[in-house]
Design a protein around this motif. Sequence first.
Motif, mmCIF file in Angstrom:
data_model
loop_
_atom_site.group_PDB
_atom_site.id
_atom_site.type_symbol
_atom_site.label_atom_id
_atom_site.label_comp_id
_atom_site.label_asym_id
_atom_site.label_seq_id
_atom_site.Cartn_x
_atom_site.Cartn_y
_atom_site.Cartn_z
ATOM 1 N N SER A 176 47.321 41.479 13.318
ATOM 2 C CA SER A 176 47.883 42.381 14.328
ATOM 3 C C SER A 176 46.966 42.602 15.524
ATOM 4 O O SER A 176 47.408 43.130 16.550
ATOM 5 N N LEU A 177 45.714 42.217 15.422
ATOM 6 C CA LEU A 177 44.812 42.375 16.559
ATOM 7 C C LEU A 177 45.330 41.639 17.792
ATOM 8 O O LEU A 177 45.048 42.037 18.929
ATOM 9 N N ASP A 178 46.109 40.583 17.561
ATOM 10 C CA ASP A 178 46.625 39.776 18.674
ATOM 11 C C ASP A 178 48.072 40.100 19.010
ATOM 12 O O ASP A 178 48.661 39.467 19.886
ATOM 13 N N TRP A 179 48.680 41.078 18.321
ATOM 14 C CA TRP A 179 50.050 41.441 18.626
ATOM 15 C C TRP A 179 50.089 42.368 19.843
ATOM 16 O O TRP A 179 49.124 43.074 20.148
ATOM 17 N N VAL A 186 54.564 45.692 14.573
ATOM 18 C CA VAL A 186 53.618 46.800 14.590
ATOM 19 C C VAL A 186 54.226 48.035 13.923
ATOM 20 O O VAL A 186 53.574 48.734 13.151
ATOM 21 N N ASP A 187 55.514 48.292 14.188
ATOM 22 C CA ASP A 187 56.179 49.443 13.578
ATOM 23 C C ASP A 187 56.208 49.314 12.059
ATOM 24 O O ASP A 187 55.962 50.290 11.332
ATOM 25 N N ARG A 188 56.511 48.102 11.588
ATOM 26 C CA ARG A 188 56.548 47.905 10.136
ATOM 27 C C ARG A 188 55.157 48.069 9.528
ATOM 28 O O ARG A 188 55.016 48.638 8.437
ATOM 29 N N ALA A 218 39.736 51.514 17.425
ATOM 30 C CA ALA A 218 40.714 51.676 18.495
ATOM 31 C C ALA A 218 40.365 50.823 19.702
ATOM 32 O O ALA A 218 41.257 50.380 20.447
ATOM 33 N N GLU A 219 39.065 50.590 19.907
ATOM 34 C CA GLU A 219 38.629 49.755 21.028
ATOM 35 C C GLU A 219 38.963 48.279 20.817
ATOM 36 O O GLU A 219 38.925 47.489 21.770
ATOM 37 N N ALA A 220 39.278 47.912 19.582
ATOM 38 C CA ALA A 220 39.455 46.491 19.263
ATOM 39 C C ALA A 220 40.634 45.871 20.002
ATOM 40 O O ALA A 220 40.582 44.712 20.406
ATOM 41 N N SER A 221 41.720 46.642 20.169
ATOM 42 C CA SER A 221 42.889 46.110 20.866
ATOM 43 C C SER A 221 43.812 47.268 21.211
ATOM 44 O O SER A 221 43.805 48.300 20.541
ATOM 45 N N PRO A 222 44.652 47.102 22.254
ATOM 46 C CA PRO A 222 45.640 48.145 22.575
ATOM 47 C C PRO A 222 46.573 48.422 21.405
ATOM 48 O O PRO A 222 47.000 49.561 21.192
ATOM 49 N N GLU A 272 46.967 62.708 21.500
ATOM 50 C CA GLU A 272 46.510 62.521 20.133
ATOM 51 C C GLU A 272 46.196 61.071 19.839
ATOM 52 O O GLU A 272 45.676 60.735 18.794
ATOM 53 N N GLU A 273 46.521 60.165 20.738
ATOM 54 C CA GLU A 273 46.230 58.759 20.496
ATOM 55 C C GLU A 273 44.743 58.522 20.479
ATOM 56 O O GLU A 273 43.988 59.144 21.217
ATOM 57 N N GLY A 274 44.307 57.604 19.643
ATOM 58 C CA GLY A 274 42.890 57.290 19.550
ATOM 59 C C GLY A 274 42.212 57.986 18.400
ATOM 60 O O GLY A 274 41.128 57.616 17.997
#
Length: 283
Positions: A176-179, A186-188, A218-222, A272-274
């Motif tokens: 998922s790092l590349d999704w 991502v939702d699943r 969290a810094e790894a990918s959006p 609250e994100e992050g």
Amino acid sequence: MLTISQLAATAGVTVRTVRHYHQVGLLPEPERDRSGYRRYSAQAAVDLIRIRTLADAGVPLARIDALLHAQPEEFAAAITDLDAELRHRIDQLAEHRRRIADLASGERLALPPEVVAILDRMRALGVSERSVLLERDTWILHQALDPEAMRQGIREKNASFGDAGTMRLFLLCDQSLDWEPDDPRVDRLIDDLDAWEAAHGRDSSRPGKQAVIFSRLAEASPTWQRILGVLAHRAKQRRIAEEHRLAEGHSPTEGHSPAEKHRPAEEPPAAEEGRAADPTRKR
């Protein structure tokens, strides 16, 4: 009588070294003769040879003068002390050599062998190097922030390799790092990770000492910024609901089915994100 060049040649040193010994007070500097040259005696040559011998043996210049004027017993004791100091330095250098050799693998420089073995095992399972390095970083931070919990974390991580469900999630986390953040997968994955956290009693809305670890993830990918934010939001909602049930005098699970207990929550507010859990490590 000897000139400074002749003195230096006799002792096997350079003129510059003789002048340095003058400057630090190890070798007396004679007066100049009528022709303006400094002349050295044979005794000066003997003293210079002794100084050079001690210096070549590793004796610090600051201690040579005391040794030159020491009585036999004092000299022997001082040499014994110097030998002990040199042995200690040798041990230190050997340790430095070992650590430099470990630089061939950056993980060994900052992490215990048990964690390095975990990283190697991840590679053997086909986990991407990007995820392995992210895992390495989280262990480095974990060791700095909560070293007493390292042993338990290592045990849990090794145990997770034998759990098929946890490993399935772990490999999905790697992919998922590349999704894209809005990818339906991502939702699943969020639902599966949320169910895993609920089943294992994890509360990612309260990271405590590991907040900086979650920030690193969290810094790894959006995508992972979104995943971690949603997980933290859902964990907070579960906790609040549980507190309300307890305040009403119900048992923790009274009147709620597992499906209701783990029902997905909405997206968290941007504020609250992050705030996140550590789903890639499942600890």
